[in-house]
Design an enzyme around this catalytic site. Structure first.
Site, PDB file in Angstrom:
ATOM      1  N   ASN A  63       0.807  -1.224   0.000  1.00 49.76           N
ATOM      2  CA  ASN A  63       0.000   0.000   0.000  1.00 49.76           C
ATOM      3  C   ASN A  63       0.839   1.273   0.000  1.00 49.76           C
ATOM      4  OD1 ASN A  63       0.870  -0.379   2.579  1.00 49.76           O
ATOM      5  ND2 ASN A  63      -1.081   0.133   3.553  1.00 49.76           N
ATOM      6  N   CYS A  64       2.147   1.147  -0.148  1.00 47.02           N
ATOM      7  CA  CYS A  64       3.041   2.306  -0.234  1.00 47.02           C
ATOM      8  C   CYS A  64       2.969   2.866  -1.664  1.00 47.02           C
ATOM      9  CB  CYS A  64       4.466   1.881   0.099  1.00 47.02           C
ATOM     10  SG  CYS A  64       5.712   3.149  -0.235  1.00 47.02           S
ATOM     11  N   ASP A  65       2.724   4.158  -1.802  1.00 48.44           N
ATOM     12  CA  ASP A  65       2.579   4.768  -3.123  1.00 48.44           C
ATOM     13  C   ASP A  65       3.829   4.617  -3.986  1.00 48.44           C
ATOM     14  OD1 ASP A  65      -0.018   5.531  -2.606  1.00 48.44           O
ATOM     15  OD2 ASP A  65       0.524   7.562  -1.987  1.00 48.44           O
ATOM     16  N   LYS A  77       3.981   1.120  -5.209  1.00 47.80           N
ATOM     17  CA  LYS A  77       2.988   0.937  -6.278  1.00 47.80           C
ATOM     18  C   LYS A  77       3.523   1.462  -7.604  1.00 47.80           C
ATOM     19  CE  LYS A  77      -1.157   1.393  -3.401  1.00 47.80           C
ATOM     20  NZ  LYS A  77      -2.277   2.284  -3.083  1.00 47.80           N
TER      21      LYS A  77
END
Length: 115
Positions: A9-11, A14
């Site tokens: 869930n880390c941008d 991603k």
């Protein structure tokens, strides 16, 4: 073998995964929260980089560490804390051809995979 370490869930992770997928680059994703982190993996990261590069001192996890821990970040204390809370590491970590790359920038990844 190419392995990308991070949390899903880390941008920034991603973005790295999206870039790798768009380039049709085969890699293994290792989610630090789900798959964990063992001492051998951590020591490999430290050998290939440094604590100054690996520790995410701007993270909420780091800011929430007790002041006495932050003031005494020896190698052993840093290792112990990262093994307890792998999100203390900057992300993503890309391990490819025995090289470790910390963070994601499209231009940097283009250079890495152009080799």
């Amino acid at each position: 073998m190419t392995t990308l370490y991070g949390i899903k869930n880390c941008d920034t992770v991603k973005k790295a995964r999206k870039w790798l997928d768009e380039q049709n680059i085969t890699y293994q994703f290792h989610d630090l929260r789900i798959d964990g982190l063992d001492n051998n993996q951590l020591q490999l990261f430290v050998e290939k980089s440094s604590w100054d590069t690996l520790l995410n001192k701007r993270s909420t996890t780091f800011r929430n560490l007790a002041d006495d821990i932050k003031a005494n970040l020896s190698d052993s204390v840093a290792s112990e804390q990262v093994l307890l809370q792998p999100t203390l590491l900057k992300r993503p970590l890309l391990l490819i051809n025995d090289e470790l790359h910390v963070g994601f920038k499209k231009e940097k990844y283009q250079e890495i995979f152009a080799k």
